[in-house]
Design a protein around this motif. Sequence first.
Motif, PDB file in Angstrom:
ATOM      1  N   LEU A  59       1.052  -0.976  -0.093  1.00 27.97           N
ATOM      2  CA  LEU A  59       0.001   0.451   0.163  1.00 27.97           C
ATOM      3  C   LEU A  59       1.135   1.448   0.137  1.00 27.97           C
ATOM      4  O   LEU A  59       0.200   2.313  -0.402  1.00 27.97           O
ATOM      5  N   ASP A  60       2.200   1.169   0.276  1.00 25.96           N
ATOM      6  CA  ASP A  60       3.080   2.279   1.076  1.00 25.96           C
ATOM      7  C   ASP A  60       4.288   1.451   1.909  1.00 25.96           C
ATOM      8  O   ASP A  60       4.121   0.449   1.894  1.00 25.96           O
ATOM      9  N   ASP A  61       5.295   2.441   1.255  1.00 28.06           N
ATOM     10  CA  ASP A  61       6.422   2.210   2.207  1.00 28.06           C
ATOM     11  C   ASP A  61       6.853   3.455   3.023  1.00 28.06           C
ATOM     12  O   ASP A  61       5.867   4.597   2.581  1.00 28.06           O
ATOM     13  N   LEU A  62       7.040   3.246   4.003  1.00 27.52           N
ATOM     14  CA  LEU A  62       7.249   4.301   4.847  1.00 27.52           C
ATOM     15  C   LEU A  62       8.851   4.413   6.117  1.00 27.52           C
ATOM     16  O   LEU A  62       9.081   3.095   6.015  1.00 27.52           O
ATOM     17  N   MET A  63       8.881   5.203   7.071  1.00 30.00           N
ATOM     18  CA  MET A  63       9.931   4.791   7.514  1.00 30.00           C
ATOM     19  C   MET A  63       9.444   4.998   9.337  1.00 30.00           C
ATOM     20  O   MET A  63       8.208   5.990   9.016  1.00 30.00           O
ATOM     21  N   ILE A  64       9.677   4.622  10.632  1.00 26.52           N
ATOM     22  CA  ILE A  64       9.162   4.532  11.764  1.00 26.52           C
ATOM     23  C   ILE A  64      10.444   4.933  12.425  1.00 26.52           C
ATOM     24  O   ILE A  64      11.763   4.226  12.125  1.00 26.52           O
ATOM     25  N   VAL A  69       6.006   9.080   5.453  1.00 32.72           N
ATOM     26  CA  VAL A  69       4.772   8.477   4.488  1.00 32.72           C
ATOM     27  C   VAL A  69       5.370   9.634   3.687  1.00 32.72           C
ATOM     28  O   VAL A  69       5.322  10.564   2.893  1.00 32.72           O
ATOM     29  N   ASN A  70       4.739   8.566   2.389  1.00 32.04           N
ATOM     30  CA  ASN A  70       4.668   9.160   0.447  1.00 32.04           C
ATOM     31  C   ASN A  70       3.544  10.206   0.732  1.00 32.04           C
ATOM     32  O   ASN A  70       2.539  10.002   1.333  1.00 32.04           O
ATOM     33  N   ALA A  71       4.050  11.618  -0.064  1.00 30.54           N
ATOM     34  CA  ALA A  71       3.373  12.422   0.096  1.00 30.54           C
ATOM     35  C   ALA A  71       1.943  11.914  -1.129  1.00 30.54           C
ATOM     36  O   ALA A  71       0.750  12.380  -0.551  1.00 30.54           O
ATOM     37  N   GLY A 126      19.150   2.426  -6.622  1.00 30.67           N
ATOM     38  CA  GLY A 126      18.886   1.417  -6.744  1.00 30.67           C
ATOM     39  C   GLY A 126      17.803   1.415  -5.161  1.00 30.67           C
ATOM     40  O   GLY A 126      16.762   0.110  -5.024  1.00 30.67           O
ATOM     41  N   MET A 127      17.266   2.757  -5.725  1.00 26.98           N
ATOM     42  CA  MET A 127      16.199   2.861  -4.415  1.00 26.98           C
ATOM     43  C   MET A 127      14.268   2.316  -4.896  1.00 26.98           C
ATOM     44  O   MET A 127      14.145   3.122  -6.482  1.00 26.98           O
ATOM     45  N   PRO A 128      13.288   2.182  -4.917  1.00 25.12           N
ATOM     46  CA  PRO A 128      11.524   1.704  -5.249  1.00 25.12           C
ATOM     47  C   PRO A 128      11.604   3.329  -5.210  1.00 25.12           C
ATOM     48  O   PRO A 128      11.266   3.591  -4.059  1.00 25.12           O
ATOM     49  N   LEU A 129      10.279   3.370  -6.031  1.00 20.20           N
ATOM     50  CA  LEU A 129       9.693   5.237  -5.795  1.00 20.20           C
ATOM     51  C   LEU A 129       8.188   4.270  -5.232  1.00 20.20           C
ATOM     52  O   LEU A 129       8.216   3.777  -6.663  1.00 20.20           O
ATOM     53  N   TYR A 130       7.451   4.625  -4.723  1.00 16.46           N
ATOM     54  CA  TYR A 130       5.720   4.126  -4.800  1.00 16.46           C
ATOM     55  C   TYR A 130       4.954   4.469  -5.894  1.00 16.46           C
ATOM     56  O   TYR A 130       5.381   5.008  -6.719  1.00 16.46           O
TER      57      TYR A 130
END
Length: 370
Positions: free
Chosen positions: A98-103, A114-116, A232-236
């Motif tokens: 559903l999204d990636d995030l930092m915690i 979380v992503n905008a 190599g970082m994915p973008l949601y």
Amino acid sequence: MAEFRRTTLYDLHLSRGAKMVPFAGWEMPVQYPMGVLNEHLHTRAHAGLFDVSHMGQVILRGPGAAEALEALVPADILGLAQGRQRYGLFTNEAGGILDDLMIANKGDHLLLVVNAACAEQDIAHLRQLEARGISVEPVTDRGLLALQGPEAEAVLARLVPGVAAMRFMDVAEFDWQGATLWVSRSGYTGEDGFEISVPEDRVVALAEALLAEPEVAPIGLGARDSLRLEAGMPLYGHDMDGSTLPGEAGLGWSIPKARRAGGARAGGFPGADAVLEELARGPAQSRMGLRPEGRAPIREGVGIFDAAEGGALLGKVCSGGFGPSVGGPIAMAILPARLAPGATVWAELRGRRLPATITPLPFHQPSYRR
């Protein structure tokens, strides 16, 4: 015409000659007069300042917040030490992302970024934790800056000396001229750097103070994209979405043993059966790097085939462009896992097929402060 939101730094961007574009419901700078390629190279060599105030910041507060969040995220939140941050994923009932995030664990609360484009749906998703006594508090009075590059530490330490002691993925609070900064040693460029949450009424002052340092240049979304692609970082919304399982996205590493089959807290998150089965057997397809021959970039949506003529469609490019630090075109695609590094595939570009080599990720080696 739809109304786009503006960050507090909108006027500063215009004063610096930024070209503004719509992005995730916001009006954001895509580049400055330096140009995307030079902004990219400047960040790799010195320090770049990014406005990421469009990202969502959310506080979770209450007894058992870490345990509660584990019901939505297949990460080890209970084991996250105070003053540390971790990457995680929201999953749906099918195991898709559903999204990636930092915690971040800030002691008496968790701070999520979380992503905008997903912020509203993520906050609505988190609201289900309120039934468990957890308060979900969107942060609406702070901006967010990212200072990235090998000289980021030296620059920020002049203003906030304590940041020099931070390690990669540390989080801490510092005072700057009476304002409390929430700082994490992280970012999305593959470079050492910091993300800095700033009270809204001090964002412009801090941005101007950082831009006054000789190493720092303002950087737009264009270079942010090429920097994360090289890393190599994915973008949601591009390299993953609600139909992509974590293993396919190359993000199985974010799910620790404790949450996998046989682990102390196995499963318990949406789509756990599908996610854990995929991790146990290995994904049938996964996100891979591509290095096309020649100078022509292969961009999102370009088909990847197993032969120069005819043959089968293996997948499509998720993210692609020119890698200024690599010196050539680069791309990522979700392709059959049987393809090994060094294998040749063919990208169909404007009716022609161009050879491309499967390449391990990342294209540019990160330089984090461990």
